[in-house]
Design an enzyme around this catalytic site. Sequence first.
Site, PDB file in Angstrom:
ATOM      1  N   LYS A  22       0.854  -1.203   0.000  1.00 36.76           N
ATOM      2  CA  LYS A  22       0.000   0.000   0.000  1.00 36.76           C
ATOM      3  C   LYS A  22       0.886   1.248   0.000  1.00 36.76           C
ATOM      4  O   LYS A  22       0.666   2.175  -0.773  1.00 36.76           O
ATOM      5  CB  LYS A  22      -0.871   0.017   1.252  1.00 36.76           C
ATOM      6  CG  LYS A  22      -1.545   1.355   1.535  1.00 36.76           C
ATOM      7  CD  LYS A  22      -2.409   1.360   2.789  1.00 36.76           C
ATOM      8  CE  LYS A  22      -1.667   1.625   4.052  1.00 36.76           C
ATOM      9  NZ  LYS A  22      -1.367   3.018   4.387  1.00 36.76           N
ATOM     10  N   ASP A 304       4.807   0.642  11.913  1.00 38.12           N
ATOM     11  CA  ASP A 304       3.593  -0.022  11.395  1.00 38.12           C
ATOM     12  C   ASP A 304       3.477  -1.471  11.832  1.00 38.12           C
ATOM     13  O   ASP A 304       2.458  -2.108  11.546  1.00 38.12           O
ATOM     14  CB  ASP A 304       3.557   0.060   9.856  1.00 38.12           C
ATOM     15  CG  ASP A 304       3.360   1.481   9.390  1.00 38.12           C
ATOM     16  OD1 ASP A 304       3.537   1.732   8.182  1.00 38.12           O
ATOM     17  OD2 ASP A 304       3.053   2.348  10.214  1.00 38.12           O
ATOM     18  N   ARG A 397      -8.496  -0.663   4.672  1.00 32.82           N
ATOM     19  CA  ARG A 397      -7.701   0.407   4.042  1.00 32.82           C
ATOM     20  C   ARG A 397      -6.355  -0.138   3.602  1.00 32.82           C
ATOM     21  O   ARG A 397      -5.768   0.334   2.642  1.00 32.82           O
ATOM     22  CB  ARG A 397      -7.470   1.539   5.042  1.00 32.82           C
ATOM     23  CG  ARG A 397      -8.712   2.297   5.433  1.00 32.82           C
ATOM     24  CD  ARG A 397      -8.360   3.563   6.165  1.00 32.82           C
ATOM     25  NE  ARG A 397      -7.362   4.325   5.400  1.00 32.82           N
ATOM     26  CZ  ARG A 397      -6.858   5.478   5.803  1.00 32.82           C
ATOM     27  NH1 ARG A 397      -7.219   5.989   6.944  1.00 32.82           N
ATOM     28  NH2 ARG A 397      -5.971   6.136   5.067  1.00 32.82           N
TER      29      ARG A 397
HETATM   30  C1  EPZ Z   1       4.194   6.976   6.160  1.00 33.07           C
HETATM   31  O1  EPZ Z   1       3.393   8.010   6.721  1.00 33.07           O
HETATM   32  C2  EPZ Z   1       3.285   5.752   6.098  1.00 33.07           C
HETATM   33  N1  EPZ Z   1       2.135   6.027   5.246  1.00 33.07           N
HETATM   34  C3  EPZ Z   1       2.822   5.378   7.511  1.00 33.07           C
HETATM   35  O2  EPZ Z   1       2.060   4.176   7.409  1.00 33.07           O
HETATM   36  C4  EPZ Z   1       4.062   5.103   8.374  1.00 33.07           C
HETATM   37  O3  EPZ Z   1       3.647   4.808   9.683  1.00 33.07           O
HETATM   38  C5  EPZ Z   1       4.967   6.342   8.368  1.00 33.07           C
HETATM   39  O4  EPZ Z   1       5.319   6.687   7.004  1.00 33.07           O
HETATM   40  C6  EPZ Z   1       6.256   6.111   9.143  1.00 33.07           C
HETATM   41  O5  EPZ Z   1       6.948   5.029   8.596  1.00 33.07           O
HETATM   42  C7  EPZ Z   1       2.299   6.000   3.902  1.00 33.07           C
HETATM   43  O6  EPZ Z   1       3.387   5.763   3.393  1.00 33.07           O
HETATM   44  C8  EPZ Z   1       1.075   6.285   3.062  1.00 33.07           C
HETATM   45  P1  EPZ Z   1       6.219  10.415   8.174  1.00 33.07           P
HETATM   46  P2  EPZ Z   1       3.930   9.558   6.700  1.00 33.07           P
HETATM   47  O7  EPZ Z   1       6.108  11.674   7.383  1.00 33.07           O
HETATM   48  O8  EPZ Z   1       4.698   9.793   5.473  1.00 33.07           O
HETATM   49  C9  EPZ Z   1       6.099  13.772  11.516  1.00 33.07           C
HETATM   50  C10 EPZ Z   1       0.215   2.786   7.738  1.00 33.07           C
HETATM   51  O9  EPZ Z   1      -0.243   2.242   8.758  1.00 33.07           O
HETATM   52  N2  EPZ Z   1       5.896  14.728  10.406  1.00 33.07           N
HETATM   53  O10 EPZ Z   1       7.398   9.525   7.959  1.00 33.07           O
HETATM   54  O11 EPZ Z   1       2.761  10.413   7.005  1.00 33.07           O
HETATM   55  C11 EPZ Z   1       4.923  12.809  11.686  1.00 33.07           C
HETATM   56  O12 EPZ Z   1       3.915  13.413  12.478  1.00 33.07           O
HETATM   57  C12 EPZ Z   1       0.661   4.226   7.793  1.00 33.07           C
HETATM   58  O13 EPZ Z   1       0.343   2.213   6.621  1.00 33.07           O
HETATM   59  C13 EPZ Z   1       5.920  16.088  10.699  1.00 33.07           C
HETATM   60  O14 EPZ Z   1       6.104  16.495  11.839  1.00 33.07           O
HETATM   61  O15 EPZ Z   1       4.902   9.534   7.967  1.00 33.07           O
HETATM   62  C14 EPZ Z   1       5.583  11.631  12.366  1.00 33.07           C
HETATM   63  O16 EPZ Z   1       5.698  11.897  13.754  1.00 33.07           O
HETATM   64  C15 EPZ Z   1       0.440   4.849   9.162  1.00 33.07           C
HETATM   65  N3  EPZ Z   1       5.720  16.977   9.684  1.00 33.07           N
HETATM   66  C16 EPZ Z   1       6.984  11.604  11.736  1.00 33.07           C
HETATM   67  O17 EPZ Z   1       7.190  12.920  11.177  1.00 33.07           O
HETATM   68  C17 EPZ Z   1       5.526  16.569   8.386  1.00 33.07           C
HETATM   69  O18 EPZ Z   1       5.375  17.434   7.487  1.00 33.07           O
HETATM   70  C18 EPZ Z   1       7.141  10.579  10.619  1.00 33.07           C
HETATM   71  O19 EPZ Z   1       6.063  10.792   9.720  1.00 33.07           O
HETATM   72  C19 EPZ Z   1       5.501  15.181   8.109  1.00 33.07           C
HETATM   73  C20 EPZ Z   1       5.700  14.277   9.137  1.00 33.07           C
END
Ligand code: EPZ
Length: 419
Positions: A22, A304, A397
């Site tokens: 996904k 995850d 999802r």
């Molecule tokens: C991706 O989300 C995945 N989703 C998530 O999987 C996964 O848990 C996550 O990466 C971490 O590996 C997809 O790829 C669609 P991040 P993403 O940006 O990109 C903070 C699942 O269950 N952050 O790496 O949204 C954020 O809040 C989902 O399949 C900011 O502060 O995650 C988090 O604490 C859940 N500002 C950390 O960084 C930003 O602009 C890592 O988030 C972006 C992120």
Amino acid sequence: MESIAVTGGRKLSGSVDVSGSKNAALPVLFSALLADGEHHFDNVPQLRDIVSTEQLLAALNCESSRNGNSMRIRVAPPSTPEAPYDLVRKMRASILCLGPLLARYGQARVSLPGGCAIGSRPVDLHVETMQRLGAEIEIEAGYVIAKAKRLVGDRILFDKVTVGGTENALMAATLARGTTVIENAAKEPEVVDLVHYLQTMGAKIEGAGSSVITIEGVDELQPGRHSIVADRIEAGTLLIAGAITGGSVRVARCEPAHLQSLIDKLRESGFDVHADQDSITVEEAQSWKGTDVTTAPYPAFPTDLQAQFMALMTQAEGTSVITEGIFENRFMHVQELVRLGANITPMAQVAIVRGNRGALSGASVMATDLRASASLVLAGLAAEGTTMVNRIYHLDRGYENLERKLAGLGADIKRVNAG
Ligand code: EPZ
């Protein structure tokens, strides 16, 4: 409202094939916006989030058609490059259309996604990236409004590792003028898979999978064909399903190298795990020990798989300390596992799990987010009696036919309408 009824006590056994990822498919599908014409994708999982992505692409004048796990997307310029709130609120990964739209059309209007169950999940790093590449950004009425005659390559240093932020930066930089260097880039296999497709379309990118990625901007990209990488999180979930029932399960059509952190933790806990070219097998175990886990960016233990591993640790001998290092509120499954009889003490980012084999007994529980739902299904496989997991639209999802795959391994599990 659909639910899943799972009756525990059966040892799983056999082999099961993993679907496409996904979290690789979503950015790859959005990257199609970078090139007009017909894109072809294979090994695309059939998930609610993929349907949401197709709906958003349709709103952007793209025409998609599916044939099983293959998908064709015909891309043409949209009348207005806008991702509306009613579509974005269903799937926060929709923010991944910001980079492609801005790079291709010089403008984008993308709704802010809003929070979700596991945390606030801001998109500030995505917005700052586009500003870094020369875009003018306004936030107005809940929308990101971005404009740039042409993006200009620059150095981007992420102060925290962000998968989506890295993906948006990569897509935007492919058509920017000049060179972009992304530092502290995410190294997840899903980022590498996106780069593979961008390169297929003609992008010039070096360093995927490392923390420094260099992109030479080009004037135009061409549509191509790509097969989505296997879903390492689904593979890990299925492995843990075998482990928690004390069974022996082979997870096939996956990339063992992507799951080294889980394999190491299962071995630390006493499981016999072995891997070949494209499969991983966990062998039967009468008992296993508690072990500590901290989630962090790849190649460390994935956030995850935290909820699923916690379910396994509720059945271990001894105590496990589970630290969630990525999201601020990813213990929503804890209270539901406690309802099943688990002994877990959650603090802010740490949960203490005191394992006790056979302590779980079936109950009605509530799924709150995608991976929490998987964790509750796994706990149900080990619980005495029947567990009813409600609100399983969360599960749909991100897992393609999970209950069918588990039933194929011998689980007593079925989807029911709980009214
Ligand atoms: C991706 O989300 C995945 N989703 C998530 O999987 C996964 O848990 C996550 O990466 C971490 O590996 C997809 O790829 C669609 P991040 P993403 O940006 O990109 C903070 C699942 O269950 N952050 O790496 O949204 C954020 O809040 C989902 O399949 C900011 O502060 O995650 C988090 O604490 C859940 N500002 C950390 O960084 C930003 O602009 C890592 O988030 C972006 C992120």
